[in-house]
Enzyme design. Structure first.
Site, short mmCIF file in Angstrom:
data_model
loop_
_atom_site.label_atom_id
_atom_site.label_comp_id
_atom_site.label_asym_id
_atom_site.label_seq_id
_atom_site.Cartn_x
_atom_site.Cartn_y
_atom_site.Cartn_z
N CYS A 41 0.89 -1.19 0.24
CA CYS A 41 0.03 0.09 0.02
C CYS A 41 1.01 1.27 0.04
O CYS A 41 0.57 2.09 -0.72
CB CYS A 41 -1.05 -0.01 1.11
SG CYS A 41 -0.34 0.04 2.97
N HIS A 92 -2.62 0.98 6.90
CA HIS A 92 -3.08 0.98 5.29
C HIS A 92 -3.25 2.16 4.99
O HIS A 92 -4.02 3.08 5.42
CB HIS A 92 -4.40 0.06 5.00
CG HIS A 92 -4.65 -0.37 3.54
ND1 HIS A 92 -3.68 -1.28 3.04
CD2 HIS A 92 -5.24 0.21 2.81
CE1 HIS A 92 -4.01 -1.32 1.82
NE2 HIS A 92 -5.25 -0.41 1.57
N HIS A 122 -5.82 1.81 -4.10
CA HIS A 122 -4.84 1.21 -3.22
C HIS A 122 -4.23 -0.12 -3.48
O HIS A 122 -5.19 -0.76 -4.43
CB HIS A 122 -5.58 1.24 -1.75
CG HIS A 122 -6.62 0.32 -1.79
ND1 HIS A 122 -6.54 -0.96 -0.50
CD2 HIS A 122 -7.54 0.15 -2.37
CE1 HIS A 122 -7.79 -1.30 -0.78
NE2 HIS A 122 -8.47 -0.80 -1.82
#
Length: 175
Positions: free
Chosen positions: A83, A134, A146
């Site tokens: 990510c 994240h 993402h």
């Protein structure tokens, strides 16, 4: 720690590593050292401003170019991303140097509330461990781009899904 000197207001430094409350920087005048995050402000390249939505649209289009690229922990290239490797790679193409860490990226830029989100903002979620574990790029329509997980890779996901909505931590604007 011993002080190496004082940076002047507006003095440019290279961001090397973000930590909890501190960022390691390199100054052409003073060398490498640590600066409290409260004293760091990310400058925008002259060609980009919050009002320059064409440039933000370019950033989003560039991010979407990598849809379907596989996820790999530690990945930071178009062969595989994690990510924060994905967000750092996308923003680097537009002149921004972000650390390869969701925790580090969550300490940069300006805090943005959910109702102030604009396309291109970094959005953070608590998934694997407490805190920003994240990160993705807000697309302006309630979704974010993402590198999700192994077997999924880079995709666009709704921030309002039953899984992501309760894990939302906040957002930062670095552009």
């Amino acid at each position: 720690a011993k002080s190496m000197g004082r940076l002047g207001k507006g003095e440019e430094v290279a961001l090397l590593e973000a930590g909890e409350g501190w960022t390691r920087v390199r100054s052409s005048r003073l060398g490498e050292g640590w600066v409290a995050n409260a004293y760091i402000c990310l400058a925008r390249p002259e060609s980009v401003s919050r009002g320059d939505y064409g440039r933000v649209n370019e950033l989003l289009a560039y991010a979407k170019r990598w849809l379907g690229v596989p996820y790999r922990y530690g990945g930071s290239t178009p062969h595989a991303f994690d990510c924060s490797g994905f967000t750092a790679y996308v923003f680097k193409n537009f002149g921004y140097s972000l650390p390869h860490s969701s925790v580090g990226q969550a300490q940069l830029g300006t805090v943005v509330t959910r109702d102030q989100l604009l396309p291109g903002d970094l959005v953070f979620f608590e998934t694997d461990y407490p805190g920003a574990s994240h990160v993705g790029i807000y697309d302006g329509g309630g979704g974010f781009i993402h590198a999700q997980s192994p077997g999924v890779g880079v995709k666009v996901t709704s921030m309002y899904s039953d899984w992501w909505y309760p894990r939302y931590l906040g957002a930062r604007r670095v552009w």
